[in-house]
Motif scaffolding. Structure first.
Motif, PDB file in Angstrom:
ATOM      1  N   LEU A 139       0.812  -1.215   0.000  1.00 13.19           N
ATOM      2  CA  LEU A 139       0.000   0.000   0.000  1.00 13.19           C
ATOM      3  C   LEU A 139       0.848   1.269   0.000  1.00 13.19           C
ATOM      4  O   LEU A 139       0.378   2.329  -0.412  1.00 13.19           O
ATOM      5  CB  LEU A 139      -0.934  -0.006   1.217  1.00 13.19           C
ATOM      6  CG  LEU A 139      -1.982  -1.124   1.240  1.00 13.19           C
ATOM      7  CD1 LEU A 139      -2.810  -1.054   2.511  1.00 13.19           C
ATOM      8  CD2 LEU A 139      -2.873  -1.069   0.025  1.00 13.19           C
ATOM      9  N   GLN A 140       2.092   1.163   0.479  1.00 10.94           N
ATOM     10  CA  GLN A 140       2.966   2.339   0.539  1.00 10.94           C
ATOM     11  C   GLN A 140       3.660   2.625  -0.794  1.00 10.94           C
ATOM     12  O   GLN A 140       3.824   3.775  -1.174  1.00 10.94           O
ATOM     13  CB  GLN A 140       4.036   2.156   1.622  1.00 10.94           C
ATOM     14  CG  GLN A 140       3.554   2.275   3.038  1.00 10.94           C
ATOM     15  CD  GLN A 140       4.673   2.023   4.032  1.00 10.94           C
ATOM     16  OE1 GLN A 140       5.804   1.716   3.657  1.00 10.94           O
ATOM     17  NE2 GLN A 140       4.367   2.152   5.312  1.00 10.94           N
ATOM     18  N   VAL A 141       4.110   1.572  -1.455  1.00 13.14           N
ATOM     19  CA  VAL A 141       4.930   1.726  -2.648  1.00 13.14           C
ATOM     20  C   VAL A 141       4.030   1.686  -3.874  1.00 13.14           C
ATOM     21  O   VAL A 141       3.455   0.647  -4.206  1.00 13.14           O
ATOM     22  CB  VAL A 141       6.008   0.624  -2.735  1.00 13.14           C
ATOM     23  CG1 VAL A 141       6.874   0.832  -3.966  1.00 13.14           C
ATOM     24  CG2 VAL A 141       6.866   0.619  -1.474  1.00 13.14           C
ATOM     25  N   HIS A 142       3.918   2.802  -4.574  1.00 15.27           N
ATOM     26  CA  HIS A 142       3.036   2.888  -5.730  1.00 15.27           C
ATOM     27  C   HIS A 142       3.799   2.530  -6.996  1.00 15.27           C
ATOM     28  O   HIS A 142       4.927   2.983  -7.211  1.00 15.27           O
ATOM     29  CB  HIS A 142       2.452   4.294  -5.855  1.00 15.27           C
ATOM     30  CG  HIS A 142       1.658   4.698  -4.662  1.00 15.27           C
ATOM     31  ND1 HIS A 142       0.433   4.157  -4.361  1.00 15.27           N
ATOM     32  CD2 HIS A 142       1.939   5.576  -3.657  1.00 15.27           C
ATOM     33  CE1 HIS A 142      -0.034   4.689  -3.245  1.00 15.27           C
ATOM     34  NE2 HIS A 142       0.866   5.550  -2.788  1.00 15.27           N
ATOM     35  N   PRO A 143       3.191   1.741  -7.873  1.00 13.19           N
ATOM     36  CA  PRO A 143       3.863   1.398  -9.131  1.00 13.19           C
ATOM     37  C   PRO A 143       4.008   2.612 -10.023  1.00 13.19           C
ATOM     38  O   PRO A 143       3.084   3.420 -10.147  1.00 13.19           O
ATOM     39  CB  PRO A 143       2.936   0.343  -9.748  1.00 13.19           C
ATOM     40  CG  PRO A 143       1.598   0.605  -9.144  1.00 13.19           C
ATOM     41  CD  PRO A 143       1.866   1.111  -7.755  1.00 13.19           C
ATOM     42  N   ALA A 144       5.172   2.754 -10.644  1.00 14.60           N
ATOM     43  CA  ALA A 144       5.433   3.914 -11.487  1.00 14.60           C
ATOM     44  C   ALA A 144       4.454   4.004 -12.645  1.00 14.60           C
ATOM     45  O   ALA A 144       4.118   5.094 -13.108  1.00 14.60           O
ATOM     46  CB  ALA A 144       6.870   3.841 -12.018  1.00 14.60           C
ATOM     47  N   SER A 145       3.931   2.868 -13.118  1.00  6.78           N
ATOM     48  CA  SER A 145       3.061   2.846 -14.286  1.00  6.78           C
ATOM     49  C   SER A 145       1.582   2.914 -13.944  1.00  6.78           C
ATOM     50  O   SER A 145       0.746   2.943 -14.832  1.00  6.78           O
ATOM     51  CB  SER A 145       3.325   1.579 -15.108  1.00  6.78           C
ATOM     52  OG  SER A 145       3.062   0.427 -14.305  1.00  6.78           O
ATOM     53  N   ALA A 146       1.261   2.898 -12.656  1.00  2.00           N
ATOM     54  CA  ALA A 146      -0.165   2.846 -12.285  1.00  2.00           C
ATOM     55  C   ALA A 146      -0.414   3.597 -10.997  1.00  2.00           C
ATOM     56  O   ALA A 146      -0.976   3.082 -10.056  1.00  2.00           O
ATOM     57  CB  ALA A 146      -0.619   1.395 -12.162  1.00  2.00           C
ATOM     58  N   MET A 147      -0.011   4.858 -10.962  1.00  2.00           N
ATOM     59  CA  MET A 147      -0.136   5.640  -9.739  1.00  2.00           C
ATOM     60  C   MET A 147      -1.596   5.859  -9.342  1.00  2.00           C
ATOM     61  O   MET A 147      -1.907   6.128  -8.204  1.00  2.00           O
ATOM     62  CB  MET A 147       0.563   6.995  -9.921  1.00  2.00           C
ATOM     63  CG  MET A 147       2.067   6.883 -10.116  1.00  2.00           C
ATOM     64  SD  MET A 147       2.906   6.229  -8.656  1.00  2.00           S
ATOM     65  CE  MET A 147       2.774   7.616  -7.553  1.00  2.00           C
ATOM     66  N   GLY A 148      -2.500   5.714 -10.306  1.00  2.00           N
ATOM     67  CA  GLY A 148      -3.896   6.005 -10.012  1.00  2.00           C
ATOM     68  C   GLY A 148      -4.734   4.797  -9.646  1.00  2.00           C
ATOM     69  O   GLY A 148      -5.945   4.924  -9.516  1.00  2.00           O
ATOM     70  N   VAL A 149      -4.121   3.614  -9.529  1.00  2.00           N
ATOM     71  CA  VAL A 149      -4.902   2.416  -9.207  1.00  2.00           C
ATOM     72  C   VAL A 149      -5.564   2.576  -7.847  1.00  2.00           C
ATOM     73  O   VAL A 149      -4.936   2.978  -6.877  1.00  2.00           O
ATOM     74  CB  VAL A 149      -4.001   1.169  -9.236  1.00  2.00           C
ATOM     75  CG1 VAL A 149      -4.772  -0.046  -8.727  1.00  2.00           C
ATOM     76  CG2 VAL A 149      -3.503   0.914 -10.648  1.00  2.00           C
TER      77      VAL A 149
END
Length: 947
Positions: free
Chosen positions: A926-936
């Motif tokens: 939940l802390q680390v957001h994927p660079a390609s899907a920040m809006g998930v």
């Protein structure tokens, strides 16, 4: 011997009170591996990180250097120990006891035992103390963890009878976890909670804890109460239940007594007042109460946060009041469930192995109960006066009332509060006998007689877990050296005393552990913990819960299902008691509330888990955690050395920022004793903890101390990271400890360096130590200057760097040349001389080729001469998967949290073994957001268990 020919032995884990079944594999010489017993009803094959690594504590190269293998004695404290024959040591113990009793009476003897003993051991020592020596002065380190739970059950339900079972987790609709970081302290039970949540998404979890622990972070509702305000919280919840009509009046009228005084007691515990005192929001208080009272069945799970308090009995009773008021007891999924801290604290309670108890839950104050026990043991009477409890026993030794202390399977020089007083007691008492399996505990240095005992892998007998389930502990290996079973040592001393005193002849002539247990079993007949229907043969087939009376075939999964309780009236008793603040008041001089607790991968004083370097990877060094705002107000930065001071003493250690700790509070792990953390005049974490005790349970307030934290200016620093073999580890640690006694601060922790065992040493002083000390440290660390060592020295600044580079036979460099890797480092001087520590340590961990770097390694500074991947702390200790590795993977993976967790586990397998790291993995997802899907969109991953 081939893998197929390995012998398997079913036994029980020696760590927490969950009581997990373990299958140990051995080849006749050593244990080669362990795994969970799939047929054991406590764990169904699961093990935590500690249990899964049990075999590593028994490796021959580890045991030979960590075990106490021969008896030893000394004639005076000023002379060294001398190895003696076992018979001579036992003769000496009997002689010293007889002499002490003759000169000062039986109450001048104190025996201090442990919740890690087997039931047979406990029974033998209890009988020796109360039937033969003639004193009630036997107590246990379980006094430090579970005695308030005992007193709370007795005050409300009539006897010390845990009414629930683990299967109630599967039936509950609300779990009320109070004062327990279950994810760390009872990981396998937490796996069951995760599974229950996955099976029932409507299950609600409420956590009451001053810290935002891993358990609290996964809860539906977290009540971060101020330390010690539990009674006020529960009284406020009952106030709301009464106001809203959320009580079970029919149950109260039919099955309880004392409700009207309690109603009057809680009248003033209004939501506004409770919110003010406890430091929580009224809305959260109301929602927690609503869920507890109306969404049931509700199961409460609680542990040291309630027990370790000068008001622990009333905290326990106040929580049980809520269950009685709502009728939430004796039903599937409901009840007050005290989680036991040690593997056999329950067994010790059953046999009466405490200063205020008699066997099988009999009361010392009851003449009929005393007569029953005396008749069974064949003596005129049992002692009528309550004995000295743990803190009292050592205070009596300090003041001269107790002349002989026999300490069995525990390390009071680490675990008791107010360590300055404890060390004074151990120094002043005329005779100290220490019986232990391990050679490292600090208590051993005070011994006049040392007796080697068998540890987990060599013991045979029974233990009782938190749900009243008795399991067989089976020996996997024969006793090593001259070690003997604890019950046998007690029996052999008793036989010598019986012959000398002419009484109880034959009373201790047990042939084996089963004969001890059979005697104990008969003593339970007719009591609430009657086990006369059990036998070793039955336990060989499967663990059993008590009570199980003669003629019955199965024990009781839950108690009080008929609404009758173990009181004279048959009714449960409400307890009305005013809220009392903590013993240590917060003030301008000591403005911080210090709490203590467990690390995920460690156990108690580390005498066993400390033998496994990889178990330090998750929390590699001692530290105090503080809120970042409190650190800022004090001008503290991450890694600064601070003095933590209370009314009782001080300890120096590093500080770290933590968002789990509220402003005004601090946290230290309980495990760091003076074997791993030191400085002039300090004795580990319990140098500062409070020895204020509960007037009923006599349990000390270890969970709270008022402290101040101030930055220390210790300008000379040393850090060393060195590889070593497992056979070298313990001897090296012992030698280093002896050289560090005059340092203002030091920490000494096993570690893993790459794939090897290692040691991390930190040291700080006001001035540079004298050269002979530094030379001796260099010799022990294999970092003494020689031709194979890269070395830089700046005498003017006092800076020194030493690096050991070795040829790496496993790798090749460019053009087929052999590679050279870093295996050890030493950095000393001013604080900035340590700036290169992290990247140099990373070279050791990654075994990156340094053959072309040469002098660049000695340049110092915060930046490496070439890129190198920092290893970081291990999140998954089973597979060695670090936080940087996990973060890097999660940054590349898109999808829902469930999908990202699955992808992470598919790539690195973290969390697929013991599962202890799952809460932390979910938090990182939940802390680390994927660079390609920040809006998930975010989604809860609580309860996910990917196998």
């Amino acid at each position: 011997m081939t893998a197929a020919a390995l012998i398997e032995v079913r036994t029980t884990c020696p760590y927490c009170g969950v009581g997990c079944g373990v299958i140990a594999q051995h080849d006749g010489v050593q244990i080669t591996g362990v795994h969970g017993d799939p047929d054991h009803p406590a764990n169904f094959g699961r093990l935590c990180s500690k249990g899964a690594n049990l075999h590593l504590t028994t490796l021959p190269e580890v045991a030979q250097t960590s075990r106490l293998l021969a008896p030893a004695m000394r004639r005076a404290r000023t002379v060294p120990m001398q190895t003696v024959a076992s018979g001579d040591a036992l003769d000496a113990v009997a002689e010293r006891i007889a002499q002490t009793v003759a000169e000062h009476g039986p109450d001048s003897v104190g025996i201090y035992v442990s919740g890690q003993l087997l039931t047979e051991d406990y029974y033998a020592f209890n009988k020796l103390t109360k039937a033969l020596i003639g004193t009630q002065n036997i107590d246990t380190n379980s006094r430090l963890c579970m005695s308030s739970a005992v007193a709370g059950y007795k005050a409300t339900l009539g006897t010390d009878s845990v009414p629930c079972s683990y299967e109630d987790i599967d039936h509950a609709r609300v779990l009320f976890i109070s004062g327990s970081n279950t994810a760390f302290a009872h990981p396998v039970l937490y796996r069951r909670i995760e599974a229950a949540r996955a099976a029932n998404p409507d299950l609600k979890i409420i956590v009451v804890d001053p810290r935002r622990t891993d358990t609290a972070a996964e809860a539906d509702l977290h009540l971060p109460i101020l330390p010690g305000t539990d009674v006020m919280l529960y009284q406020g919840m009952l106030h709301i239940m009464l106001w809203e009509g959320w009580i079970d009046r029919a149950f109260i009228d039919a099955h309880t007594e004392g409700f009207e005084p309690l109603k009057a007691q809680v009248r003033n515990a209004t939501p506004a007042e409770v919110a003010r005192v406890c430091g929580i929001d009224q809305a959260v208080l109301l929602e927690a109460t609503r869920l507890f009272a109306t969404q049931g069945p509700t199961l409460s799970l609680y542990c040291q946060g309630l027990n370790q308090s000068a008001d622990g009995t009333h905290k326990n009773a106040a929580l049980i009041n809520l269950h009685l008021a709502t009728g939430q007891i004796g039903k599937p999924g409901a009840g007050p469930f005290s989680l036991t801290g040690q593997p056999n604290a329950m067994g010790g309670r059953e046999v009466g192995g405490l200063a205020n108890l008699l066997p099988a839950h009999r009361d010392l104050s009851n003449p009929a109960h005393r007569a029953e026990v005396a008749a069974f043991w064949g003596i005129d009477e049992v002692p009528t006066t309550r004995g000295k409890t743990a803190v009292e026993m050592f205070e009596a030794a300090r003041t001269g009332q107790i002349k002989l202390l026999w300490i069995v399977c525990t390390n009071p020089a680490h675990s008791l509060p107010n360590q300055a007083a404890v060390h004074e007691a151990l120094s002043s008492v005329p005779c100290v006998i220490v019986q232990d399996a391990f050679a490292s505990p600090a208590t051993l240095r005070y011994a006049d007689i040392l007796l080697p005992a068998t540890p987990w892998a060599e013991k045979d007998g029974t233990v009782t877990n938190s749900e009243r389930r008795i399991s067989r502990q089976r020996a996997v290996l024969p006793p090593m050296g001259e070690a003997r079973h604890d019950w046998l040592i007690a029996a052999q001393v008793a036989q010598r005393l019986a012959a000398r005193w002419g009484r109880l002849h034959g009373g201790f002539d047990w042939a084996d552990s089963e004969s001890v247990w059979n005697e104990w079993r008969e003593l339970t007949r007719g009591t609430d913990c009657d086990i006369t229907g059990m036998s070793y043969a039955m336990l060989e087939a499967a663990p059993q819960q008590w009570p199980l009376r003669e003629g019955e075939t199965a024990g009781a999964a839950r108690l009080f299902i008929d609404g009758r309780f173990n009181t004279p009236s048959g009714r449960a008793r409400f307890v009305a008691q005013a809220y009392k603040p903590v013993a240590d008041r917060i003030d301008a001089q000591y403005p911080l509330a210090l709490t203590t607790g467990r690390l995920r991968d460690q156990w108690h004083g580390l005498s066993r888990t400390g033998l496994v370097p990889k178990l330090f990877a998750h929390a590699p060094e001692p530290r105090i955690e503080m809120n970042a705002a409190d650190m800022g107000r004090r001008g503290l930065r991450e890694g600064d050395l601070v003095a933590v001071e209370s009314l009782r003493g001080r300890q120096v250690l590093m500080v770290a920022a933590s968002d789990a700790v509220r402003s005004g509070q601090a946290f230290m792990a309980m495990h760091w004793g003076e074997e791993y953390l030191g400085g002039v005049g300090t004795h580990g974490v319990n140098s500062v903890t409070s020895d204020a005790i509960d007037p009923v349970s006599r349990q000390p307030e270890l969970k709270h101390a008022a402290v101040r934290v101030t930055r220390l200016d210790l300008p000379w620093r040393l850090v060393a990271h060195v590889s070593c073999s497992l056979a070298e580890l313990q001897p090296c640690l012992a030698k280093l400890r002896s050289l560090l006694q005059d340092a203002d601060y030091w920490s000494l922790v096993p570690t893993t360096l790459g794939e090897s065992a290692g040691i991390t040493l930190r040291m700080a002083n006001t001035i540079r130590p004298v050269q002979p000390v530094l030379d001796a440290l260099g010799m022990v660390l294999d970092l003494a200057p020689d031709a194979r060592l890269l070395r830089y020295a700046d005498a003017q600044r006092g800076v020194e760097r030493r690096l050991r580079v070795v040829q790496d036979l496993a790798g090749t460099g460019a053009g087929g040349s052999s590679t050279r890797t870093l295996s050890a480092l030493w950095l000393s001087g001013p604080q900035d001389a340590l700036d290169a520590e992290q990247w140099l340590r990373s070279f050791i961990d990654t075994r990156q080729d340094v053959s072309r770097l040469g002098a660049a390694l000695l340049a110092g500074g915060a930046h490496a001469p070439v890129p190198v991947q920092a290893r970081g702390a291990a999140v998954c200790s089973c597979l060695g998967v670090s936080e940087p590795t996990i973060r890097a993977c999660l940054a590349e993976v898109a999808g829902t949290p469930h999908e990202r967790l699955a992808a992470l586990q598919a790539r690195h397998r973290c969390g697929t073994q013991c599962g202890s790291c799952l809460p932390e993995l979910k938090r990182l997802v939940l802390q680390v957001h994927p660079a390609s899907a920040m809006g998930v969109a975010s989604e809860s991953v609580a309860g996910t268990l990917v196998k």
